[in-house]
Scaffold this active site. Structure first.
Site, PDB file in Angstrom:
ATOM      1  N   HIS A 139     -13.331   3.666   8.250  1.00  9.54           N
ATOM      2  CA  HIS A 139     -12.517   2.605   7.749  1.00  9.54           C
ATOM      3  C   HIS A 139     -12.830   1.898   6.609  1.00  9.54           C
ATOM      4  O   HIS A 139     -13.286   0.688   6.417  1.00  9.54           O
ATOM      5  CB  HIS A 139     -12.618   1.338   8.938  1.00  9.54           C
ATOM      6  CG  HIS A 139     -11.324   0.559   8.904  1.00  9.54           C
ATOM      7  ND1 HIS A 139     -10.626  -0.222  10.057  1.00  9.54           N
ATOM      8  CD2 HIS A 139     -10.487   0.051   8.043  1.00  9.54           C
ATOM      9  CE1 HIS A 139      -9.509  -0.746   9.799  1.00  9.54           C
ATOM     10  NE2 HIS A 139      -9.503  -0.797   8.459  1.00  9.54           N
TER      11      HIS A 139
ATOM     12  N   GLU B  34     -12.270   1.674  17.609  1.00  6.69           N
ATOM     13  CA  GLU B  34     -13.213   1.774  16.613  1.00  6.69           C
ATOM     14  C   GLU B  34     -14.087   0.645  16.579  1.00  6.69           C
ATOM     15  O   GLU B  34     -15.419   0.826  16.113  1.00  6.69           O
ATOM     16  CB  GLU B  34     -12.509   2.125  15.143  1.00  6.69           C
ATOM     17  CG  GLU B  34     -11.990   0.806  14.650  1.00  6.69           C
ATOM     18  CD  GLU B  34     -11.116   1.170  13.292  1.00  6.69           C
ATOM     19  OE1 GLU B  34     -11.521   0.514  12.506  1.00  6.69           O
ATOM     20  OE2 GLU B  34     -10.573   2.070  13.407  1.00  6.69           O
TER      21      GLU B  34
ATOM     22  N   ALA C  84       2.036   1.635   8.193  1.00  4.23           N
ATOM     23  CA  ALA C  84       2.595   0.605   8.926  1.00  4.23           C
ATOM     24  C   ALA C  84       1.584  -0.427   9.579  1.00  4.23           C
ATOM     25  O   ALA C  84       0.411  -0.086   9.745  1.00  4.23           O
ATOM     26  CB  ALA C  84       3.409   1.263   9.936  1.00  4.23           C
ATOM     27  N   PRO C  85       2.066  -1.681   9.676  1.00  2.00           N
ATOM     28  CA  PRO C  85       1.186  -2.389  10.573  1.00  2.00           C
ATOM     29  C   PRO C  85       1.134  -2.345  11.887  1.00  2.00           C
ATOM     30  O   PRO C  85       1.966  -1.224  12.580  1.00  2.00           O
ATOM     31  CB  PRO C  85       2.043  -3.884  10.399  1.00  2.00           C
ATOM     32  CG  PRO C  85       3.475  -3.588  10.250  1.00  2.00           C
ATOM     33  CD  PRO C  85       3.516  -2.282   9.351  1.00  2.00           C
TER      34      PRO C  85
ATOM     35  N   ARG D 224      -3.833   1.764  10.907  1.00  2.00           N
ATOM     36  CA  ARG D 224      -4.747   1.195  11.869  1.00  2.00           C
ATOM     37  C   ARG D 224      -4.454   2.367  13.039  1.00  2.00           C
ATOM     38  O   ARG D 224      -3.822   3.171  13.263  1.00  2.00           O
ATOM     39  CB  ARG D 224      -3.868   0.150  12.647  1.00  2.00           C
ATOM     40  CG  ARG D 224      -3.909  -1.302  11.921  1.00  2.00           C
ATOM     41  CD  ARG D 224      -5.225  -1.751  11.999  1.00  2.00           C
ATOM     42  NE  ARG D 224      -5.474  -3.031  11.449  1.00  2.00           N
ATOM     43  CZ  ARG D 224      -5.944  -3.224  10.136  1.00  2.00           C
ATOM     44  NH1 ARG D 224      -6.239  -2.267   9.346  1.00  2.00           N
ATOM     45  NH2 ARG D 224      -6.165  -4.380   9.828  1.00  2.00           N
TER      46      ARG D 224
ATOM     47  N   ILE E 211       0.793  -1.267  -0.194  1.00  2.00           N
ATOM     48  CA  ILE E 211       0.091  -0.011   0.109  1.00  2.00           C
ATOM     49  C   ILE E 211       0.851   1.418  -0.125  1.00  2.00           C
ATOM     50  O   ILE E 211       0.586   2.020  -0.792  1.00  2.00           O
ATOM     51  CB  ILE E 211      -0.980  -0.154   1.154  1.00  2.00           C
ATOM     52  CG1 ILE E 211      -2.110  -1.263   0.925  1.00  2.00           C
ATOM     53  CG2 ILE E 211      -1.566   1.358   1.345  1.00  2.00           C
ATOM     54  CD1 ILE E 211      -2.978  -1.501   2.223  1.00  2.00           C
TER      55      ILE E 211
ATOM     56  N   ASP F 228      -9.110   7.657   8.405  1.00  2.00           N
ATOM     57  CA  ASP F 228     -10.017   6.538   8.240  1.00  2.00           C
ATOM     58  C   ASP F 228      -9.997   5.343   9.086  1.00  2.00           C
ATOM     59  O   ASP F 228     -11.093   4.486   9.273  1.00  2.00           O
ATOM     60  CB  ASP F 228      -9.558   5.748   6.795  1.00  2.00           C
ATOM     61  CG  ASP F 228     -10.618   4.809   6.171  1.00  2.00           C
ATOM     62  OD1 ASP F 228     -11.984   5.425   6.161  1.00  2.00           O
ATOM     63  OD2 ASP F 228     -10.273   3.808   6.035  1.00  2.00           O
TER      64      ASP F 228
END
Length: 327
Positions: free
Chosen positions: A293, A261, A203-204, A232, A154, A256
């Site tokens: 999201h 959430e 990033a993860p 995230r 991404i 997003d």
């Protein structure tokens, strides 16, 4: 092969049924997320597929093993809901999915542009019937330095799309990508924070990236920086961001995702009270763009998720390995 799908989007039900038929597998669908309350439904299935809201903690995994499940896939890239160690100990096989990176890549560029051009504030003024230009002077992207944190698929998509705007692109990742090395300048994280006019996160979520942008990080940044997060929510300390927005350190944010959430995004709260303090605050800020999201949510990405989830489970059964295998 029999697969039980948990927590399928309404628009994906037909995709699940069609792709399963094409790939010669039987599927059943449970609309609710996997939990201790419904894990018994997995009895008799050797494979299940889940989504981000599903509980894949040790207790649920233990029950899945008891009911005969061998293989698990998720229709998402992130898998922070999985107890990886428990999954390994129980000798279950797990795979995440891959989908069109262009979905989030394009959404990110849109978010950067709307932040720089103060679209959220403009819409707020229009709702108040204020048609003046006061406060709407924006910035042109080609004059900015954009910091991309995370250059996986991404992040690479974002870099490639930004390259056409003529802006300076800098990046940070523990593993530099050959795909974009000619388009970006890789720098240590601290230098990316210090030099960027726009920071976009890809990033993860790991222990090492939790609250990557905290109070200390915001103090390091330029004044009037724009923040974009389509990765995230927990990558950003929400309270620190709110304080930075109020002080003017951050001029705009396009989010997003936000912390905690799961109890709100994907649900209709039009007639309910929102008890999420940070979300309430952010929704009422003129310089914040909140989306639910759905930066990934395109027709192509939806089909890719289902296809990837089913293919991974078939790969596990046929060869014991799949390309996106986590454990």
């Amino acid at each position: 092969m029999k697969i039980l799908f948990f927590s399928v989007f309404k628009n994906q039900i037909a995709d699940v049924e069609e792709i399963a038929a094409q790939r010669g597998v039987e599927v059943d669908i449970v609309n609710t997320p996997l939990s201790m309350e419904n894990v018994h439904l997995a009895e008799g299935y050797e494979a299940i597929s889940c989504a981000g809201k599903c509980n894949l903690g040790r207790d649920v995994l233990t029950q899945l093993k008891h009911y005969g499940v061998k293989y698990i896939s998720t229709k998402a890239v992130g898998y922070e809901n999985l107890d990886v160690e428990a999954c390994k100990e129980l000798e279950l096989r797990f795979s995440n999915s891959s989908y069109s990176p262009h979905s989030v890549g394009e959404f990110t560029v849109m978010s950067i542009l709307t932040s720089l051009r103060k679209l959220s504030f403009s819409q707020s003024k229009l709702r108040r019937k204020d048609f003046t230009l006061f406060g709407l002077e924006g910035r042109e992207l080609h004059d900015q330095t954009v910091g991309v944190i995370g250059t996986g698929k991404i992040g690479q998509s974002v870099v490639k799309r930004l390259s056409g705007f003529g802006c300076r692109i800098i990046a940070h990742d523990l593993h530099e990508s050959n795909e974009v090395k000619g388009l970006v300048e890789y720098l240590p994280l601290q230098e990316v924070l210090q030099q960027s006019d726009v920071i976009t996160l890809h990033a993860p979520l790991l222990e090492s990236t939790y609250h990557l942008l905290d109070e200390s990080a915001f103090k390091t940044m330029k004044d009037n920086v724009c923040i974009v997060n389509n990765a995230r929510g927990e990558l950003i300390d929400s309270e620190a961001l709110i304080n930075a927005l109020k002080s003017g350190k951050v001029s705009a944010a396009a989010l997003d995702v936000i912390e905690d959430e799961l109890d709100f995004f994907r649900y209709d709260y039009s007639e309910k009270e929102i008890t999420h303090k940070s979300l309430n605050t952010l929704l009422n800020m003129d310089n914040v763009q909140i989306t639910t999201h759905h930066s990934f949510f395109t027709r192509q990405a939806s089909v890719d998720m289902v296809n990837s989830a089913i293919m991974a489970l078939q790969d596990f059964k046929e060869s014991g390995y799949t390309a996106n295998q986590i454990c």
